[in-house]
Design a protein around this motif. Structure first.
Motif, mmCIF file in Angstrom:
data_model
loop_
_atom_site.group_PDB
_atom_site.id
_atom_site.type_symbol
_atom_site.label_atom_id
_atom_site.label_comp_id
_atom_site.label_asym_id
_atom_site.label_seq_id
_atom_site.Cartn_x
_atom_site.Cartn_y
_atom_site.Cartn_z
ATOM 1 N N ARG A 196 0.825 -1.206 0.000
ATOM 2 C CA ARG A 196 0.000 0.000 0.000
ATOM 3 C C ARG A 196 0.873 1.276 0.000
ATOM 4 N NH1 ARG A 196 -3.620 3.071 -1.838
ATOM 5 N NH2 ARG A 196 -4.193 4.714 -0.405
ATOM 6 N N THR A 197 2.055 1.170 0.615
ATOM 7 C CA THR A 197 2.979 2.306 0.614
ATOM 8 C C THR A 197 3.335 2.699 -0.815
ATOM 9 O OG1 THR A 197 3.913 1.526 2.678
ATOM 10 C CG2 THR A 197 5.225 3.117 1.453
ATOM 11 N N ILE A 198 3.584 1.692 -1.657
ATOM 12 C CA ILE A 198 3.914 1.954 -3.060
ATOM 13 C C ILE A 198 2.737 2.656 -3.736
ATOM 14 C CG2 ILE A 198 4.377 0.839 -5.291
ATOM 15 C CD1 ILE A 198 6.791 0.868 -3.421
ATOM 16 N N ASP A 199 1.520 2.196 -3.450
ATOM 17 C CA ASP A 199 0.339 2.821 -4.060
ATOM 18 C C ASP A 199 0.253 4.298 -3.688
ATOM 19 O OD1 ASP A 199 -0.218 0.311 -4.990
ATOM 20 O OD2 ASP A 199 -1.766 -0.133 -3.505
ATOM 21 N N VAL A 200 0.586 4.599 -2.438
ATOM 22 C CA VAL A 200 0.531 5.987 -1.978
ATOM 23 C C VAL A 200 1.572 6.834 -2.727
ATOM 24 C CG1 VAL A 200 0.960 7.503 0.008
ATOM 25 C CG2 VAL A 200 -0.415 5.440 0.292
ATOM 26 N N HIS A 201 2.782 6.291 -2.859
ATOM 27 C CA HIS A 201 3.824 7.026 -3.595
ATOM 28 C C HIS A 201 3.430 7.213 -5.067
ATOM 29 C CE1 HIS A 201 6.866 7.367 -0.513
ATOM 30 N NE2 HIS A 201 6.841 6.076 -0.263
ATOM 31 N N ILE A 202 2.898 6.159 -5.674
ATOM 32 C CA ILE A 202 2.512 6.242 -7.092
ATOM 33 C C ILE A 202 1.413 7.290 -7.274
ATOM 34 C CG2 ILE A 202 1.376 5.001 -9.003
ATOM 35 C CD1 ILE A 202 4.194 4.014 -8.765
ATOM 36 N N ALA A 203 0.463 7.328 -6.335
ATOM 37 C CA ALA A 203 -0.611 8.336 -6.425
ATOM 38 C C ALA A 203 -0.020 9.744 -6.380
ATOM 39 C CB ALA A 203 -1.614 8.138 -5.289
ATOM 40 N N ALA A 204 0.982 9.920 -5.535
ATOM 41 C CA ALA A 204 1.620 11.239 -5.420
ATOM 42 C C ALA A 204 2.362 11.595 -6.710
ATOM 43 C CB ALA A 204 2.580 11.241 -4.230
ATOM 44 N N ILE A 205 3.051 10.606 -7.310
ATOM 45 C CA ILE A 205 3.783 10.866 -8.564
ATOM 46 C C ILE A 205 2.802 11.236 -9.671
ATOM 47 C CG2 ILE A 205 5.271 9.875 -10.362
ATOM 48 C CD1 ILE A 205 6.344 7.938 -8.186
ATOM 49 N N ARG A 206 1.714 10.460 -9.775
ATOM 50 C CA ARG A 206 0.713 10.739 -10.817
ATOM 51 C C ARG A 206 0.206 12.167 -10.710
ATOM 52 N NH1 ARG A 206 -2.481 5.201 -10.210
ATOM 53 N NH2 ARG A 206 -1.726 4.071 -12.057
ATOM 54 N N LYS A 207 -0.078 12.572 -9.482
ATOM 55 C CA LYS A 207 -0.599 13.917 -9.247
ATOM 56 C C LYS A 207 0.413 14.964 -9.741
ATOM 57 C CE LYS A 207 -2.502 16.398 -5.369
ATOM 58 N NZ LYS A 207 -2.549 16.429 -3.918
ATOM 59 N N LYS A 208 1.679 14.711 -9.467
ATOM 60 C CA LYS A 208 2.708 15.677 -9.855
ATOM 61 C C LYS A 208 2.947 15.686 -11.366
ATOM 62 C CE LYS A 208 4.967 15.701 -5.374
ATOM 63 N NZ LYS A 208 6.182 15.424 -4.591
ATOM 64 N N LEU A 209 2.653 14.564 -12.030
ATOM 65 C CA LEU A 209 2.819 14.515 -13.491
ATOM 66 C C LEU A 209 1.646 15.197 -14.203
ATOM 67 C CD1 LEU A 209 4.137 10.857 -14.054
ATOM 68 C CD2 LEU A 209 5.473 12.972 -13.979
ATOM 69 N N GLY A 210 0.629 15.563 -13.430
ATOM 70 C CA GLY A 210 -0.513 16.288 -13.996
ATOM 71 C C GLY A 210 -1.226 15.473 -15.061
ATOM 72 N N GLU A 211 -1.453 16.089 -16.228
ATOM 73 C CA GLU A 211 -2.210 15.405 -17.281
ATOM 74 C C GLU A 211 -1.493 14.145 -17.787
ATOM 75 O OE1 GLU A 211 -2.094 17.231 -21.254
ATOM 76 O OE2 GLU A 211 -0.925 18.861 -20.368
ATOM 77 N N HIS A 212 -0.188 14.043 -17.503
ATOM 78 C CA HIS A 212 0.551 12.857 -17.954
ATOM 79 C C HIS A 212 0.594 11.759 -16.884
ATOM 80 C CE1 HIS A 212 1.610 15.236 -21.374
ATOM 81 N NE2 HIS A 212 2.213 16.142 -20.627
ATOM 82 N N GLY A 213 -0.105 11.984 -15.779
ATOM 83 C CA GLY A 213 -0.145 10.988 -14.712
ATOM 84 C C GLY A 213 -0.645 9.630 -15.197
ATOM 85 N N SER A 214 -1.494 9.675 -16.231
ATOM 86 C CA SER A 214 -2.056 8.420 -16.754
ATOM 87 C C SER A 214 -1.010 7.575 -17.488
ATOM 88 C CB SER A 214 -3.230 8.723 -17.685
ATOM 89 O OG SER A 214 -2.797 9.555 -18.731
ATOM 90 N N MET A 215 0.189 8.143 -17.707
ATOM 91 C CA MET A 215 1.261 7.321 -18.304
ATOM 92 C C MET A 215 1.648 6.167 -17.377
ATOM 93 S SD MET A 215 3.755 10.209 -19.990
ATOM 94 C CE MET A 215 5.094 9.066 -20.346
ATOM 95 N N ILE A 216 1.422 6.358 -16.078
ATOM 96 C CA ILE A 216 1.661 5.248 -15.146
ATOM 97 C C ILE A 216 0.358 4.472 -15.027
ATOM 98 C CG2 ILE A 216 2.322 4.558 -12.812
ATOM 99 C CD1 ILE A 216 3.874 7.140 -12.548
ATOM 100 N N GLN A 217 0.359 3.272 -15.561
ATOM 101 C CA GLN A 217 -0.842 2.455 -15.561
ATOM 102 C C GLN A 217 -0.803 1.422 -14.445
ATOM 103 O OE1 GLN A 217 -0.990 0.747 -19.479
ATOM 104 N NE2 GLN A 217 -1.892 2.603 -20.386
ATOM 105 N N THR A 218 -1.956 1.233 -13.818
ATOM 106 C CA THR A 218 -2.088 0.171 -12.824
ATOM 107 C C THR A 218 -2.403 -1.122 -13.557
ATOM 108 O OG1 THR A 218 -3.025 1.784 -11.289
ATOM 109 C CG2 THR A 218 -3.335 -0.540 -10.739
ATOM 110 N N VAL A 219 -1.647 -2.159 -13.266
ATOM 111 C CA VAL A 219 -1.955 -3.467 -13.826
ATOM 112 C C VAL A 219 -2.550 -4.290 -12.693
ATOM 113 C CG1 VAL A 219 -1.054 -5.494 -15.026
ATOM 114 C CG2 VAL A 219 -0.051 -3.236 -15.443
#
Ligand code: CA
Length: 231
Positions: A196-219
């Protein structure tokens, strides 16, 4: 090789602060203890620490605000911060990581666990300056040496853990990385953090990437991958 690292402990519970000082010093670190947010800012200005252990709940200037100020100064933005938090809800954790925390430990915690996190954070921060490489995928540019991330030509500020996670994903575009693999690559082998820690970090990265946050896909059921929108 093993030089003593200067660690600033910010904790207003005096017994806990002393317990941390004692255990850090016994472990070969050089601990400085302060009991308020203002004292923490003064201590950082007087001597830049190698790492900060920062209680969130402090009188007057709280830990989140202290972290924001430290991370917004170019002098000190690279100092790793481990939050001590009595709150364990996901929302509070995300708030802490947004403020620039590299990791967090929920109270009550075992000193042994905290010391392992300290060693891992110091190792991550030391590793950062060794190899230089520029990774570029779509609108994202990442300089592994300068620790810089540019998105559409604008600089984006990531915490060290977020940076390592993004660098790991960018090193193998399109490749699915398991949460366990990401933990081992970005946080360090043998370190116990929840997935879950990784999920929290990934959510933060996505937010910072703005409109490109969707480049990180959840599998689903596996982990994450970074996809190049131009391929
Ligand atoms: Ca407190």
């Amino acid at each position: 090789m093993h030089e003593s690292r200067h660690i600033l402990v910010v904790e207003d519970e005096l017994d806990l602060a002393e317990l941390l000082r004692y255990n850090l010093n016994v472990s070969g670190h050089n601990a400085e203890v302060v009991h308020s947010g203002q004292a923490a800012l003064d201590a950082v200005a007087a001597r830049k620490p190698d790492l900060i252990i920062l209680d969130v709940m402090l009188p007057e200037i709280d830990g989140i605000e202290v972290a924001k100020r430290i991370k917004s100064s170019t002098e000190t933005s690279d100092v790793p911060i481990i939050f001590l938090t009595a709150k364990s809800s996901d929302e509070d954790q995300i708030r802490g990581l947004d403020a620039g925390g590299d990791d967090y430990v929920t109270k009550p915690f075992s000193v042994k666990v905290l010391l392992a996190r300290v060693v891992a954070a110091l190792r991550r921060s030391a590793k950062g300056s060794s190899e230089s490489e520029i990774l570029e995928i779509g609108p994202i540019q990442l300089d592994t040496d300068k620790h810089e991330v540019m998105v559409d030509g604008s600089s984006v500020r990531l915490t060290l853990t977020e940076f390592k996670l993004l660098a790991t994903l960018m090193a193998g575009p399109g490749r699915v990385l398991s949460r366990r693999g990401l933990i081992s690559n970005a946080i360090g082998p043998g370190i116990t953090v929840t997935e879950r820690t990784i999920d929290v970090h990934i959510a933060a990265i996505r937010k910072k990437l703005g409109e490109h946050g969707s480049m990180i896909q959840t599998v689903r059921g596996v982990g994450y991958r970074l996809v190049d929108p131009e391929s």
